[in-house]
Structure formats: structure tokens, C-alpha cells
Enzyme design. Structure first.
Site, mmCIF file in Angstrom:
data_model
loop_
_atom_site.group_PDB
_atom_site.id
_atom_site.type_symbol
_atom_site.label_atom_id
_atom_site.label_comp_id
_atom_site.label_asym_id
_atom_site.label_seq_id
_atom_site.Cartn_x
_atom_site.Cartn_y
_atom_site.Cartn_z
ATOM 1 N N ALA A 59 0.839 -1.197 0.000
ATOM 2 C CA ALA A 59 0.000 0.000 0.000
ATOM 3 C C ALA A 59 0.872 1.245 0.000
ATOM 4 C CB ALA A 59 -0.913 0.012 1.217
ATOM 5 N N GLY A 78 5.164 -6.937 4.770
ATOM 6 C CA GLY A 78 6.488 -7.448 4.447
ATOM 7 C C GLY A 78 7.463 -6.354 4.085
ATOM 8 N N ASN A 92 7.422 -3.226 5.121
ATOM 9 C CA ASN A 92 7.825 -2.531 6.347
ATOM 10 C C ASN A 92 8.845 -3.345 7.135
ATOM 11 O OD1 ASN A 92 6.397 -0.173 6.015
ATOM 12 N ND2 ASN A 92 4.611 -0.871 7.167
ATOM 13 N N SER A 126 -1.959 -9.944 16.761
ATOM 14 C CA SER A 126 -2.365 -9.040 17.831
ATOM 15 C C SER A 126 -3.362 -9.780 18.718
ATOM 16 C CB SER A 126 -3.031 -7.794 17.251
ATOM 17 O OG SER A 126 -4.260 -8.147 16.616
ATOM 18 N N GLY A 136 -0.385 -4.204 22.286
ATOM 19 C CA GLY A 136 -0.438 -2.753 22.295
ATOM 20 C C GLY A 136 0.292 -2.182 23.499
ATOM 21 N N GLY A 157 2.039 -4.424 26.252
ATOM 22 C CA GLY A 157 3.267 -5.188 26.046
ATOM 23 C C GLY A 157 3.097 -6.324 25.051
ATOM 24 N N ASP A 200 4.724 -4.218 12.439
ATOM 25 C CA ASP A 200 5.716 -4.579 11.425
ATOM 26 C C ASP A 200 7.132 -4.328 11.933
ATOM 27 O OD1 ASP A 200 3.574 -5.110 9.709
ATOM 28 O OD2 ASP A 200 3.608 -3.096 8.864
ATOM 29 N N THR A 222 7.061 7.832 16.716
ATOM 30 C CA THR A 222 7.170 8.645 15.507
ATOM 31 C C THR A 222 5.781 9.021 14.992
ATOM 32 O OG1 THR A 222 7.202 6.713 14.047
ATOM 33 C CG2 THR A 222 9.317 7.505 14.873
#
Length: 312
Positions: A12, A41, A43, A187, A226, A229, A256, A289
Site C-alpha cells: 500500500a 512485508g 515494512n 495481535s 499494544g 506489552g 511490522d 514517531t
């Protein structure tokens, strides 16, 4: 160092910007915009390179957005192999609402790949698998690609004496686990949906991750939680790490980055505990960031050292 190959079948072009408030029925005047070459992948490859390693990235691309994507990758000097497709590479849009601090993420589904195109991806993977190395298959599958696509990648990887890492959800994850892989990185929501539960407690998270190892579906489960941890389960047992306290700007790409640092440290010959600390550090550094920007090496190494010191 063992070699790393990444696969992004549904990349993307990430577009990020900001506006005061997101409201319906009005033109939303936005601030400066940013373009990044995204997708799981890719990233991973970008983070591996930022941390001093190198990974060969295979990805599909087509149309004007695909050409823009290629130019961004070339500017980062990532080694790549490209599968041309007829459709146009998708875009993802991230909008920060400055008045509230909320972030809105619009994830588009991507172009449909025909059988020749997705089989070309598999063929290129088969030709490029590093013997004894790692293959990271990460991200969503676009329309037209069969649900067992990552399972096929896992089978090819095993036939070439390499280790397959899968970061996916839904049927693609289920098929990969049925085939058997080296590591998955779900996740909490993704693993909960796969197992049909919510994983609200520490115990349920540990049991869920450990159950997949026990049944032989994967050697490692790196479960990301998240701000709570992460958990790493293997035959050796279970590790849990809390994330360092930092000012979070955006979590885009944090998963990623976690995976990129993890596989790099493994490829460098470090043990799983060391790789896990690096992964948590990289995911946290990316959260520091803005928008779709990924982690910085100095931040990762500083946080990695803090986690190592606290573990000692």
C-alpha cells in the site's frame, strides 16, 4: 548472518495527513501530507535495513500508485524483486485529528490479482528462498488470492530448509497454522478472533499462545498487546514484556517494526529472548514517531538496552 526474504502481496502507498476535526459533509482542510511505501512485508524489510541488516523484498505493483511506490522503495535502496500486476497498487490513508489527538485509518482492499499474477508471486518466492534463512509473509491478501496462499508459502519454505514467519489474520492465518510455520505474530484481537474468544486476561493470553505451540502449529507465538506489552510463547516457556513508557504519536507500523527487529536479531544469531526485547523496543520506537513513519535506529537501541538492563 542468515538471509531474510520478505513477501508483500498486497502493498500500500501510505498517505498520511492531519486536520482539525473529522466531520461529515464538509471539506476538510488538511496539513502537509506524507507518502510512505507500506505493507507488512515491505515494512519488515525497511526496519531490517534501518537496524543495520538487509532483507530481499518481493512485492507486487501496478498502475500509477505502483510506480510511485517503486520510486519510494528505490530511494531507500531496499533490494527488491517486483511482480507486475494489471491492477493499481492500493493506497491507505491515515488522518490525525489535531483537536482531539484521535487517529483515523482507512485501509483499502487492494487490486484483484488473477491466477497468473499470484502464481508468479509464489514462483518468485520459490526461486528466492534463502536456504537456512527466514521467509516473512506478512499483510493482507488482496482479492483473487486464495486463502491458503501463505500456507503454500510455508510449504515452499520448509521444502527449501528455511523458516517461515507469518503475520496475517482470519482464514489466511488459519490455513498457515494448519500447514505449520516457524513463528506467527498476531495481535490480541487477531488471535482472539481465530480462537473465538476475547483474551481479556493475562492467563487467557498465555494459554492461547501456548496452545498453538503445544498443538505443533508453530514453534513461536509473538502475541502483541499494544500498550500492555507482548507475550512470547515457545516450547521453552512463556516470556512477557511491558512496553517502555514513551510519548505515543502513532502506532501505524508498530507491529511490522516489532517483527522486523525480531527476525533480524534471530538472523544475526541471537536467542529468542534477545530478539523479543529488540522487537518490543522497535515497536515502541515506531509508536514514538508521527503518522506512518517507522522507528529510528538510535531509539530502538536505547530502548533495547533499557529492556535488557531491566531483564538482568
Amino acid at each position: 548472518m542468515r538471509q531474510i526474504l520478505t513477501l508483500t502481496v498486497n502493498p500500500a502507498l501510505d498517505v498520511s495527513t492531519s486536520t482539525d476535526r473529522v466531520v461529515s459533509g464538509h471539506k476538510l482542510r488538511c496539513g502537509p501530507s506524507r507518502l510512505d511505501p507500506g505493507g507488512g512485508g515491505m515494512n519488515v524489510s525497511r526496519v531490517v535495513q534501518r537496524l543495520g541488516g538487509q532483507a530481499l523484498a518481493i512485492y507486487s505493483a501496478g498502475g500509477p500508485t505502483g510506480e510511485a511506490y517503486r520510486r519510494l522503495i528505490e530511494a531507500e535502496h531496499i533490494p527488491t524483486l517486483v511482480v507486475p500486476i494489471a491492477g493499481s497498487t492500493r493506497q491507505d490513508i491515515t488522518v490525525d485529528e489535531t483537536a482531539t489527538g484521535k487517529q483515523f485509518r482507512f485501509v483499502l482492499q487492494g487490486p484483484e490479482l488473477d491466477e497468473l499474477e499470484w502464481r508468479s508471486c509464489l514462483a518468485l518466492v520459490a526461486e528466492s528462498i534463502p536456504k537456512g534463512g527466514y521467509v516473512v509473509a506478512s499483510g493482507s491478501l488482496p482479492p483473487g488470492v486464495p486463502e491458503d496462499f501463505y500456507a503454500r508459502v510455508a510449504r515452499l519454505t520448509r521444502e527449501h530448509d528455511a523458516r517461515c514467519i507469518v503475520d496475517a489474520s482470519g482464514p489466511a492465518l488459519a490455513e498457515a497454522l494448519a500447514e505449520g510455520v516457524f513463528l506467527i505474530k498476531p495481535s490480541r484481537r487477531e488471535l482472539g478472533e481465530f480462537l473465538g474468544t476475547t483474551l481479556d486476561s493475562d492467563q487467557s493470553q498465555v494459554e492461547a499462545a501456548s496452545s498453538l505451540v503445544a498443538r505443533g502449529s508453530t514453534e513461536f507465538v509473538a502475541l502483541t498487546l499494544g500498550g500492555a506489552g507482548a507475550v512470547l510463547a515457545s516450547e521453552a516457556g512463556v516470556m512477557r514484556l511491558q512496553v517502555p513508557q514513551v510519548r505515543v504519536q502513532s502506532t501505524v507500523g508498530a507491529g511490522d517494526s516489532f517483527l522486523g527487529a525480531f527476525v533480524l536479531r534471530l538472523a544475526q544469531g541471537h536467542d529468542a529472548a534477545t530478539a523479543f526485547r529488540a522487537a518490543v523496543a522497535a515497536g515502541t520506537a515506531t509508536a514514538m514517531t508521527p503518522a506512518t513513519e517507522l522507528c529510528h535506529r538510535d531509539d530502538v537501541e536505547r530502548l533495547e538496552a533499557e529492556l535488557t538492563a531491566s531483564a538482568g
